[in-house]
Write a protein that holds these residues in place. Structure first.
Motif, short mmCIF file in Angstrom:
data_model
loop_
_atom_site.label_atom_id
_atom_site.label_comp_id
_atom_site.label_asym_id
_atom_site.label_seq_id
_atom_site.Cartn_x
_atom_site.Cartn_y
_atom_site.Cartn_z
N LEU A 95 0.85 -1.18 0.00
CA LEU A 95 0.00 0.00 0.00
C LEU A 95 0.88 1.23 0.00
N LEU A 96 0.52 2.23 -0.80
CA LEU A 96 1.17 3.53 -0.75
C LEU A 96 0.41 4.43 0.22
N VAL A 103 -4.28 7.00 1.05
CA VAL A 103 -3.77 5.72 0.56
C VAL A 103 -3.92 5.63 -0.95
N VAL A 104 -3.06 4.82 -1.56
CA VAL A 104 -3.14 4.51 -2.98
C VAL A 104 -3.04 3.00 -3.12
N LEU A 105 -4.07 2.38 -3.70
CA LEU A 105 -4.08 0.94 -3.89
C LEU A 105 -3.44 0.55 -5.21
N GLY A 106 -3.64 1.38 -6.24
CA GLY A 106 -3.16 1.06 -7.57
C GLY A 106 -2.04 1.97 -8.00
N THR A 107 -2.36 2.96 -8.86
CA THR A 107 -1.35 3.83 -9.43
C THR A 107 -1.63 5.28 -9.09
N LEU A 108 -0.57 6.00 -8.77
CA LEU A 108 -0.61 7.44 -8.54
C LEU A 108 -0.17 8.13 -9.81
N GLY A 109 -0.91 9.14 -10.26
CA GLY A 109 -0.57 9.86 -11.48
C GLY A 109 -0.46 11.35 -11.26
N ILE A 110 0.61 11.97 -11.78
CA ILE A 110 0.81 13.41 -11.71
C ILE A 110 1.20 13.87 -13.11
N PRO A 111 0.49 14.85 -13.72
CA PRO A 111 -0.78 15.40 -13.26
C PRO A 111 -1.90 14.40 -13.48
N PRO A 112 -3.08 14.64 -12.91
CA PRO A 112 -4.17 13.68 -13.10
C PRO A 112 -4.63 13.66 -14.54
N VAL A 113 -4.94 12.47 -15.03
CA VAL A 113 -5.48 12.32 -16.38
C VAL A 113 -6.84 11.67 -16.29
N SER A 180 4.33 8.70 -12.75
CA SER A 180 3.46 7.65 -12.22
C SER A 180 4.22 6.86 -11.17
N VAL A 181 3.49 6.46 -10.14
CA VAL A 181 4.06 5.69 -9.03
C VAL A 181 3.10 4.54 -8.75
N THR A 182 3.64 3.31 -8.70
CA THR A 182 2.82 2.13 -8.46
C THR A 182 3.49 1.27 -7.41
N ALA A 183 2.73 0.88 -6.40
CA ALA A 183 3.26 -0.05 -5.40
C ALA A 183 3.42 -1.42 -6.03
N GLY A 184 4.61 -1.98 -5.94
CA GLY A 184 4.84 -3.30 -6.53
C GLY A 184 4.79 -4.39 -5.48
N ARG A 221 -1.51 18.87 -8.79
CA ARG A 221 -2.58 17.93 -8.44
C ARG A 221 -2.13 16.52 -8.79
N TYR A 222 -2.78 15.55 -8.16
CA TYR A 222 -2.45 14.17 -8.45
C TYR A 222 -3.71 13.32 -8.37
N ARG A 223 -3.69 12.23 -9.11
CA ARG A 223 -4.80 11.28 -9.08
C ARG A 223 -4.34 10.02 -8.37
N ALA A 224 -4.98 9.72 -7.26
CA ALA A 224 -4.71 8.50 -6.50
C ALA A 224 -5.90 7.58 -6.67
N ASP A 225 -5.71 6.50 -7.45
CA ASP A 225 -6.82 5.60 -7.79
C ASP A 225 -7.92 6.41 -8.48
#
Length: 252
Positions: A95-96, A103-113, A180-184, A221-225
């Protein structure tokens, strides 16, 4: 199907507060989220903030947009997902967690798309009309409303400093298109930084991996899930290894 295979207690919360109360009163029962990705994220967020993730394995039956749940291994169809709830096994997932306790379960994206809409229609239970209506209401109300993407400025080049485990991957003097940041697995996050292309050149993505990721920039800004957050000037995400459990089909 769930009621036929196990003793169940069904809760149909009218909103986020009622959802939180129902989750908090679960006792020794195993919670099963029937809803979309935002409902899953809300359940994990609540359990994390109450420091109850370690001893609680979640299960999901997807109804609505469930790209995140499916990427984690949850079967796409409600029937297959319900079977996994009854016959599956718990898998511990990384978990991020950010410095504001998000929290972020999947992928974090900057900037949000803008996320692509699911091509298939949302699944709803068959049977009495009142049940279908309540389940549609359930999907709409389990999670807080995210920032509307049409209210967020269109993403463009950004100047960000990205650090992974204290080492600078890109600095403020280099414009970037996206991060992009993804918990592996194994307690590390995979980081990809895409620099802004120059005249006649397409720079290669910058790749890194580590346990902590810090991003600094001017009101980004960022998109978390499924949720857009910000603007912020600094945010740090840390990988929590095996922090939460999700019931998935038996491998093989």
């Amino acid at each position: 199907m769930l009621s036929a295979g196990a003793t169940t207690k069904v809760c149909l919360p009218e909103g986020p507060e009622e959802f939180a109360r129902a989750l908090g009163r679960r006792g020794s029962r195993r919670p099963v989220v029937i809803g979309d990705d935002r409902a899953l994220v809300r359940a994990v967020t609540l359990l994390h903030r109450h420091r109850e993730l370690t001893g609680c394995a979640l299960a999901v039956v997807p109804v609505g947009e469930a790209a995140l749940a499916e990427s984690l291994g949850v079967p796409a169809g409600p029937v297959a997902a319900a079977r996994a709830v009854l016959e599956g096994v718990e898998r511990r997932l990384d978990l991020l967690v950010d410095d504001s306790d998000g929290v972020v379960l999947g992928t974090l994206g900057i900037p949000p798309v803008r996320a692509a809409a699911a091509a298939r229609p949302a699944a709803v239970p068959e049977g009495h009309p009142w049940l279908r209506t309540r389940y549609r209401s359930l999907v709409r109300t389990l999670a807080p409303r995210p920032t509307r993407l049409d209210a967020v400025p269109a993403p463009g080049p950004a100047r960000l400093r990205v650090e992974v485990d204290g080492e600078t991957v890109v600095d403020l003097d280099q414009p970037v298109e996206a991060v992009s940041v993804t918990a592996g697995d194994g307690g590390t996050a995979a980081v990809e930084v895409r620099p802004l292309p120059g005249p006649g050149a397409e720079p290669s993505p910058l790749l890194a991996a580590g346990r902590t990721v810090t991003v600094v920039g001017a009101d980004f800004r960022y998109r978390a899930d499924a949720v857009v957050s910000g603007p912020v000037r600094r945010r740090t995400w840390t990988v929590r290894e095996g922090a939460w459990g999700l019931t998935l089909p038996v491998p093989g």
